[in-house]
Write an enzyme that holds these catalytic residues in place. Structure first.
Site, PDB file in Angstrom:
ATOM      1  N   HIS A  97       0.894  -1.255   0.137  1.00  0.00           N
ATOM      2  CA  HIS A  97       0.024  -0.068   0.099  1.00  0.00           C
ATOM      3  C   HIS A  97       0.926   1.180   0.059  1.00  0.00           C
ATOM      4  CE1 HIS A  97       1.051   0.848   4.313  1.00  0.00           C
ATOM      5  NE2 HIS A  97       1.133  -0.328   4.549  1.00  0.00           N
ATOM      6  N   HIS A 120       2.307   4.726   1.247  1.00  0.00           N
ATOM      7  CA  HIS A 120       2.352   5.244   2.617  1.00  0.00           C
ATOM      8  C   HIS A 120       3.400   6.572   2.565  1.00  0.00           C
ATOM      9  CE1 HIS A 120       6.274   2.841   2.898  1.00  0.00           C
ATOM     10  NE2 HIS A 120       6.594   3.715   3.807  1.00  0.00           N
ATOM     11  N   GLN A 144       5.815   9.632   4.258  1.00  0.00           N
ATOM     12  CA  GLN A 144       6.697   9.995   5.404  1.00  0.00           C
ATOM     13  C   GLN A 144       7.163  11.529   5.398  1.00  0.00           C
ATOM     14  OE1 GLN A 144       9.567   7.250   5.074  1.00  0.00           O
ATOM     15  NE2 GLN A 144       8.515   5.756   6.588  1.00  0.00           N
TER      16      GLN A 144
END
Ligand SMILES: [Zn+2]
Ligand SMILES: [Zn+2]
Length: 184
Positions: A3, A5, A7
């Site tokens: 998936h 993601h 940061q």
């Protein structure tokens, strides 16, 4: 990671890679009086072969110096340093080209295409580069680890041991393949 993601990093220091880029842009600006990334955009547009796509506000190309075969850059056409300077239409155009490029990645080998994507913007709270608005320019850099459907472009001895990138493929050829995938 199956998936997406994201940061967000806030460093207490300026990371070396970013510092190198800022210093190069600053040096270029002091010698030529022009932004290096504005010049890159113009040269890539003239040369054409490494350009993947463009709209009114952004251009996407694989620069000749990329470490990775599909190391696309998405760069704003106007000289802008960060997100907060974009108009609403520029934000819309950024979303469009981003969706187009990541879609082209998945079409490229007809598989989900892994990538790292980094956003480079003018630094904040940084006295050393408080004039960076003049010479630094918003861009997104992709680092996709694939060189073929099931082949990885390893970060190998030359890269690890000497920080000397070895791209095994010609970017004019990977740009052509990715451009075709973008059009599909
Ligand atoms: Zn610029
Ligand atoms: Zn950069």
């Amino acid at each position: 990671m199956p998936h997406p993601h994201g940061q967000l990093y806030a460093y207490s220091f300026l990371p070396l890679k970013i510092k190198e880029e800022l210093d190069s842009c600053k040096e270029y600006y002091s010698k030529k009086g022009r932004c290096m990334i504005c010049d890159m955009n113009r040269e890539e547009k003239e040369f054409k072969e490494r350009v993947i796509a463009e709209n009114d506000s952004f251009i996407a190309y694989i620069p000749f110096f990329t470490d990775y075969p599909y190391g696309v850059f998405i760069v704003s056409k106007n000289h802008k340093g960060n997100f907060t300077e974009f108009t609403d239409i520029e934000k819309l155009h950024l979303a469009e080209i981003l969706k187009g490029i990541t879609g082209a990645f998945d079409k490229l080998f007809d598989r989900l295409f892994p990538y790292m994507m980094c956003i480079h913007q003018t630094p904040v709270n940084c006295n050393e580069y408080e004039d960076s608005k003049d010479y630094y320019h918003f861009h997104i850099e992709f680092y996709p680890p694939l060189r073929d459907k099931n082949r990885i472009k390893f970060y190998a001895s030359s890269e690890m041991g000497a920080w000397a990138a070895c791209n095994p493929l010609s970017v004019e050829e990977t740009a052509k393949t990715l451009r075709e995938a973008y059009e599909r």
